[in-house]
Design a protein around this motif. Structure first.
Motif, short mmCIF file in Angstrom:
data_model
loop_
_atom_site.label_atom_id
_atom_site.label_comp_id
_atom_site.label_asym_id
_atom_site.label_seq_id
_atom_site.Cartn_x
_atom_site.Cartn_y
_atom_site.Cartn_z
N LEU A 8 2.60 -12.83 46.68
CA LEU A 8 2.38 -11.75 47.70
C LEU A 8 1.55 -10.53 47.53
CD1 LEU A 8 6.48 -11.12 48.04
CD2 LEU A 8 5.04 -12.73 49.28
N ALA A 9 0.65 -11.11 46.32
CA ALA A 9 -0.42 -10.06 46.17
C ALA A 9 -1.27 -9.70 47.31
CB ALA A 9 -1.13 -10.53 44.91
N VAL A 10 -1.68 -8.41 47.37
CA VAL A 10 -2.83 -8.04 48.24
C VAL A 10 -3.90 -7.52 47.55
CG1 VAL A 10 -0.76 -7.41 49.85
CG2 VAL A 10 -1.59 -5.64 48.39
N ASP A 11 -5.10 -7.24 48.20
CA ASP A 11 -6.32 -6.72 47.55
C ASP A 11 -6.12 -5.30 47.18
OD1 ASP A 11 -9.33 -5.79 48.01
OD2 ASP A 11 -9.39 -7.51 47.25
N SER A 12 -6.76 -4.91 46.34
CA SER A 12 -6.67 -3.41 45.87
C SER A 12 -7.28 -2.57 46.66
CB SER A 12 -7.21 -3.36 44.33
OG SER A 12 -8.78 -3.68 44.46
N LEU A 13 -8.19 -2.95 47.69
CA LEU A 13 -8.83 -1.98 48.36
C LEU A 13 -8.06 -1.23 49.27
CD1 LEU A 13 -11.84 -1.04 49.57
CD2 LEU A 13 -11.66 -3.09 51.16
N LEU A 14 -7.11 -2.11 49.87
CA LEU A 14 -5.87 -1.36 50.84
C LEU A 14 -5.36 -0.24 50.18
CD1 LEU A 14 -4.29 -1.36 53.50
CD2 LEU A 14 -2.53 -3.09 52.33
N PHE B 35 -6.17 7.59 48.80
CA PHE B 35 -7.07 8.93 49.05
C PHE B 35 -6.29 9.55 50.18
CE2 PHE B 35 -10.32 10.77 52.08
CZ PHE B 35 -10.64 11.50 51.00
N VAL B 36 -5.76 9.02 51.26
CA VAL B 36 -4.95 9.52 52.27
C VAL B 36 -3.86 10.29 51.71
CG1 VAL B 36 -3.74 9.25 54.46
CG2 VAL B 36 -5.88 8.00 54.04
N VAL B 37 -2.81 9.53 50.94
CA VAL B 37 -1.72 10.00 50.31
C VAL B 37 -2.24 11.28 49.52
CG1 VAL B 37 0.07 9.53 48.62
CG2 VAL B 37 -0.57 7.87 50.36
N GLY B 38 -3.26 11.27 48.69
CA GLY B 38 -3.61 12.41 48.00
C GLY B 38 -3.81 13.63 48.64
N LEU B 39 -4.56 13.44 49.72
CA LEU B 39 -4.78 14.53 50.77
C LEU B 39 -3.42 15.03 51.28
CD1 LEU B 39 -8.32 13.34 52.81
CD2 LEU B 39 -8.02 15.06 50.85
N SER B 40 -2.80 14.20 51.69
CA SER B 40 -1.27 14.63 52.29
C SER B 40 -0.53 15.36 51.39
CB SER B 40 -0.51 13.45 52.86
OG SER B 40 -1.40 12.63 53.76
N LEU B 41 -0.43 14.86 50.16
CA LEU B 41 0.46 15.71 49.28
C LEU B 41 -0.27 16.99 48.77
CD1 LEU B 41 1.73 12.74 46.93
CD2 LEU B 41 2.73 13.92 48.79
N GLN C 103 5.84 9.45 56.13
CA GLN C 103 5.77 8.12 56.57
C GLN C 103 4.67 7.69 55.44
OE1 GLN C 103 5.25 8.39 60.59
NE2 GLN C 103 7.39 8.00 61.22
N ILE C 104 3.59 8.31 55.48
CA ILE C 104 2.36 8.06 54.61
C ILE C 104 2.67 7.74 53.07
CG2 ILE C 104 -0.03 8.61 53.65
CD1 ILE C 104 -0.15 10.02 56.41
N THR C 105 3.51 8.55 52.60
CA THR C 105 3.67 8.51 51.30
C THR C 105 4.66 7.37 50.84
OG1 THR C 105 5.57 10.02 51.59
CG2 THR C 105 3.50 10.81 50.56
#
Length: 489
Positions: A122-128, A134-140, A349-351
């Motif tokens: 079930l692994a996904v690429d780290s790019l996602l 980055f978005v979570v950091g700005l939101s928090l 929702q983002i976090t």
């Protein structure tokens, strides 16, 4: 103890005791007076508080007991000191409120890791997650900065209110004159009544910010019971204090502890009392504003009878009243304009989306270690969000909220100290034997220098500048107490 000091018996129904309705409170102990006094019940805020009382020093009762309900409620007591390092402390931490979310995250990470290791990759690429991170950091960052800004603003407004309350009380006590004869007694009692209204204003603001809209709280009613206010007019239509408190605090243990460990559906509505009053068609008014109207009327009375005749102090009074009302309005602004709900929903929702996707990236590189790795990362991310949520309203009863009760108690002590002695006469303390005007150059008293020529005093002032290195016992350690020399030396 607080109930007894207010003349009430600490019984479970909140009614004043019959033995305290007599001469001790300044009322005749007649049957009619007793019946009138028992008709009023005191409403106390519907929170769990541990009963306090005077305890004999050295007894076993002096040892503090741990009450979990008190331990996970607040605000924090600044007089208590913990010797544990910060990373080991629970009181004041947001960890209890994250228990349920962290259990869910642990189960989710475990399930994803098992499926990845045993059945299907079930692994996904780290790019996602890089983009999401980055978005979570700005939101928090935005969430934390706005929440702390509200917290800091609330503290500034209360500091402003306390400062101007003290200043207003000082003007009343020192600069408002007392006339001769019976009028002087009226002036003295009027000054004390006005100073009580200053404290009553702050107490009313505290209850207003906590959505406690009644007027018969134990720390408020004795100060304003003689005023005609909207809250007092609807009091006759209210349920009894016992029933009122029972309705507000009628919560099961599951709801109480569910709220503390992070179950959203167990959170109570802080505006429940307002909602109930609105359904009943009651309007309790704006009690702090009404109290300030009475306080303004008192100063107008003082100006009219010339007990406050200096334009300078009249201007100071007007400025202090305006500043107190402005601070109250600022607190209402902080309380009434939280972060828009759209931001709260989006940030939440983002976090959560980031945390839920996290195991898909970690399981490929960390294998089974992805489970604790996800838990640690989730605690950091959700913990920062939880701190912002807790301090967003700084006037509540959370552990990290502002201690409004302590602020009001401190102000009450200051006002009591102010009124404990008559306004000081300058001639009395200036000529006191312990007054050393030229300290530390000389410990000679005021009267000792008074008999000397003025030229000698002037010369001594010059020499005091040249003798800054004069040694005074333990001056280097100002925390040490010394046996001082008083009077002429």
């Amino acid at each position: 103890m607080s109930n007894q000091l207010n003349g009430h018996d600490p019984s479970t129904d909140g009614r004043p005791g019959d033995h305290q309705n007599g001469e001790q409170n300044g009322h005749p102990s007649s049957p009619s007076a007793a019946s009138d006094s028992t008709a009023t019940e005191k409403v106390t805020p519907a929170v769990h508080t541990r009963p306090t009382g005077l305890k004999q020093a050295g007894t076993m009762e002096d040892k503090r007991t741990v009450d979990l309900d008190d331990y996970f409620s607040g605000p924090l007591d600044p007089t208590k000191h913990s010797k544990l390092p910060y990373f080991m402390r629970l009181h004041g931490s947001i960890l209890p409120s994250l228990i349920v979310p962290m259990v869910f995250i642990a189960g989710w990470a475990t399930a994803i890791t098992i499926i990845h290791e045993k059945y299907n990759k079930l692994a996904v690429d780290s790019l996602l997650l890089t983009v999401l991170g980055f978005v979570v950091g700005l939101s928090l960052s935005f969430r934390s900065s706005t929440a702390y800004e509200r917290y800091a603003e609330g503290r500034k407004f209360w500091a402003q209110m306390t400062l101007h309350s003290r200043n207003l009380a000082r003007i009343i006590w020192i600069h408002t004159n007392e006339r001769e004869g019976e009028d002087g007694k009226d002036d003295l009692l009027g000054k004390l009544s006005a100073i009580n209204l200053i404290l009553g204003f702050c107490q009313a603001v505290k209850h207003k910010l906590r959505h406690e809209i009644e007027a018969d709280y134990a720390d408020l009613e004795p100060l304003i019971d003689h005023l005609d206010t909207f809250a007092k007019r609807v009091h006759s239509l209210d349920s009894s204090a016992t029933e009122y408190n029972r309705i507000l605090s009628n919560r099961s243990k599951f709801q109480t502890w569910g709220d503390k460990i992070g179950l959203p559906f167990c959170e109570s509505n802080p505006q429940k009392s307002i909602k109930v009053a609105r359904k009943q068609g009651k309007h309790h008014g704006n009690l702090p504003f009404e109290i300030m109207n009475y306080l303004s009327a008192y100063f107008e009375h003082c100006i009219q009878n010339t007990t406050l005749k200096s334009p300078c102090w009249q201007s100071q009074v007007s400025s202090s009243i305006t500043a107190m009302v402005d601070a109250y309005g600022g607190c209402e602004r902080v309380l009434g304009t939280p972060l828009p709900v759209a931001y709260n929903i989006a940030i939440s929702q983002i976090t959560w989306l980031y945390v839920l996707v996290l195991p898909f990236q970690l399981c490929a590189k960390l294998s089974w270690s992805a489970i604790p790795g996800t838990i640690v990362a989730a605690y950091i991310i959700l913990g920062i969000a939880a701190i912002g949520r807790e301090i967003e309203n700084p006037f509540g009863r959370d552990v990290n909220d502002l201690d409004l009760d302590r602020y009001c108690t401190s102000l009450q002590l200051d006002l009591n100290v102010l009124t404990s002695s008559p306004p000081p006469e300058a001639g009395g303390w200036l000529k006191a034997p312990a007054n050393a005007p030229l300290w530390p150059y000389s410990l000679c008293s005021y009267n000792s220098w008074k008999v000397r020529p003025e030229a000698q005093i002037r010369r001594a002032l010059v020499e005091r500048v040249d003798h800054q290195s004069v040694r005074v016992a333990d001056l280097g350690d100002s925390a040490k107490r010394v046996e001082g020399n008083h009077g002429d030396v």
